[in-house]
Scaffold this active site. Structure first.
Site, PDB file in Angstrom:
ATOM      1  N   CYS A  84       2.428  -0.998  -4.219  1.00 43.29           N
ATOM      2  CA  CYS A  84       2.385  -2.394  -3.723  1.00 43.29           C
ATOM      3  C   CYS A  84       2.433  -3.331  -4.701  1.00 43.29           C
ATOM      4  CB  CYS A  84       1.262  -2.699  -2.856  1.00 43.29           C
ATOM      5  SG  CYS A  84      -0.414  -2.249  -3.368  1.00 43.29           S
ATOM      6  N   HIS A 159      -2.141  -8.078  -4.101  1.00 39.05           N
ATOM      7  CA  HIS A 159      -1.917  -7.315  -5.326  1.00 39.05           C
ATOM      8  C   HIS A 159      -0.658  -7.761  -6.073  1.00 39.05           C
ATOM      9  CE1 HIS A 159      -4.245  -3.302  -4.836  1.00 39.05           C
ATOM     10  NE2 HIS A 159      -5.099  -4.030  -5.236  1.00 39.05           N
TER      11      HIS A 159
END
Length: 546
Positions: A84, A159
């Site tokens: 991610c 993230h």
């Protein structure tokens, strides 16, 4: 007052109003953009076959996403990075991890320990020390849209991008509204990662000030007005009094944002990176019960529940576009002036057959994901493209769709940003079948447990076929696959190549080397002597040809 004077007076009164109306219409001529970014949703995890060459799931149900695919264009060769953080960083920055404003190669670091050995034993290469988030002073996808008057919002997982909970990024966050949810409740990856908890001090909470007002348990009003319309063949009454699911809270926030901004003179960009369907997988009680009753194992039932819950929230957001004020009257429908996108941040964590591998790997199962674009009357309905597209392509694509000249943008230091993606706007609109770019690249100068070691990958399009060439730095070995004919990556072409395949391999070797050099891609250092790990040599692939 004569007739001419009266007409002149009326015109003078109406002219400012007409000018204001035209000004508003001009501002509204830019489409709104809604980008939904799922987490760990695999290529075959949706039930539509449009996004995955007819490999839609027979277990998981995604009726909303299926309908969305029928209303727009699906990409069967849509790619991200292996997990991610690098995918989100590439999407927002418009750069590969090697880019000066990116430098995010992996989640956390490039020295992820191997869980099988409970350590990091005998690795020959000391990994490159990456950054955790993209540069604040780079020009990102939000900045690009703001040049055209967009108001921007970011709600969900962060993230790879700056946010208030990682370092001192309170001054220059990417979006105007940055309701970012960075951590699970109580900082632990338990079931409460997704379910709100009741705190004596804070009341019901997701450990996020941004969506805590939406954390109250399910009640009759919510069940009857928000959930029942989905007719999911699930007993929603099971939810009464149970903790709210984070996926519902993020969906609800997004709906509220659209309601508040649908009639604003400015267009909006709403970026919704859901946490679903990331582990620890926790479905919603009514949907989990539905799949358990079908005889699925608990682990599979939870996952199926999570996917359908995500699908329902895609539906909520889509519904808010059709009826922003929620009064049941569609006179305020903004669907036709909204680009609606569904995407996933990396390959699935579970089985991805017929693709090889899973999240964290550079095989197709780790990189290939579902992607759908809908823009009524601009993008043809129920169309499918096998043009390879990547995270880095979104920024230039949005720029072309809304009229931004990227060459005229300047960073704070006066330098021009270097965006590495290619716009696929003309593929969306049907004006072109292909973009001119032939190659895509992935570069990982380090380790992620057992899933990858230092390596570089190039994907090349030859005619209508796609090839992949891997280079592994530890062993100085190559592997090559034709993923159009061999989607499961079973036959390493270099074991027995034809003359044509040798030519392709040599060209890919040369293109890989040129890209590594031009981007000054890091490779780490040899543990044995501290020297820099070299790039693959020109024509080095010859070593493996018999």
């Amino acid at each position: 007052m004569n007739l001419l004077s009266k007409i002149t007076t009326v015109v003078m009164v109406l002219l400012p109003l007409l000018t204001f109306s035209q000004s508003n219409e001009e501002k509204k001529s830019k489409p709104n953009i809604v980008l939904i970014f799922a987490d760990d949703l695999g290529w075959t995890d949706v039930s539509t076959g449009n996004t995955n060459n007819g490999n839609g799931s027979k277990i998981y149900e995604t009726p909303v996403i299926d309908k969305l695919a029928s209303q727009g264009i699906s990409f069967t060769n849509a790619y991200t990075n292996q997990n991610c953080a690098p995918s989100r960083a590439a999407l927002i920055s418009g750069q590969y991890a090697t880019g000066i404003d990116n430098q995010v190669y992996n989640v956390g670091s490039l020295k992820r320990q191997d869980k099988r050995t409970k350590g990091f034993p005998n690795v020959p290469i000391e990994p490159f020390k990456q950054k955790k988030v993209i540069a604040e002073d780079g020009i990102n996808i939000f900045d690009v849209l703001k040049t055209q008057g967009y108001q921007t919002a970011f709600v969900g997982k962060s993230h790879g991008t700056p946010h208030p909970l990682v370092g001192d990024f309170g001054i220059d966050l990417p979006a105007d509204i940055h309701h970012i949810i960075a951590a699970p409740v109580n900082g632990k990856r338990t079931k409460s990662y997704y379910l709100a908890l009741n705190s004596d001090k804070e009341g019901w909470t997701f450990n996020s000030e941004f969506v805590d007002e939406l954390a109250t348990p399910y009640d009759d009003e919510y069940i009857n007005t928000i959930l029942k319309p989905y007719h999911a063949q699930a007993d929603v009454s099971l939810l009464k009094g149970t903790p709210k699911h984070l996926t519902d809270a993020i969906g609800d926030f997004s709906v509220n944002y659209i309601k508040e901004n649908a009639n604003d003179e400015k267009p909006f960009f709403l970026y919704v990176p859901f946490h679903a369907v990331h582990t620890k997988v926790t479905g919603r009680k009514d949907l989990t019960d539905k799949y358990l009753k079908r005889g699925l194992k608990p682990r599979v039932a939870e996952y199926a529940s999570m996917i359908e819950l995500l699908d329902q929230n895609v539906g909520k957001i889509n519904g808010a576009l059709k009826d922003p004020n929620g009064d049941g009257n569609y006179d305020d429908d903004i669907t036709e002036n909204t680009i609606f996108i569904f995407y996933s941040d990396n390959g699935g964590l579970r089985e991805n057959d017929p693709l090889k591998g899973r999240k964290g790997k550079l095989t197709e199962g780790g990189l290939r994901v579902p992607l759908i674009f809908r823009y009524p009357n601009v993008i043809a309905e129920n169309t499918i493209s096998n043009q390879a597209v990547h995270c880095i392509d979104f920024l230039p694509t949005f720029a072309e769709l809304v009229g931004v000249d990227l060459s005229k943008l300047e960073k704070k230091d006066g330098s021009n940003p270097k965006f590495e993606g290619a716009s696929f706007a003309k593929v969306l609109t049907g004006k072109e079948k292909r973009i001119s770019r032939k190659n895509l690249f992935w570069h990982l100068p380090g380790y992620m447990d057992e899933r990858f070691s230092p390596s570089t990958l190039i994907q090349t399009r030859i005619g209508d076929e796609y090839y992949k060439l891997f280079y592994f730095y530890e062993t100085e070995e190559f592997e090559m696959y034709n993923i159009t004919k061999d989607i499961s990556e079973k036959r390493n072409i270099l074991d027995n190549p034809t003359a044509t395949e040798i030519e392709i391999a040599l060209q890919m070797n040369a293109d890989m080397l040129a890209w590594l050099k031009s981007n000054k891609a890091p490779t780490g250092t040899w543990v044995k002597n501290g020297e820099k790990v070299p790039y693959p040599k020109a024509n080095h692939v010859h070593k493996y040809l018999k």
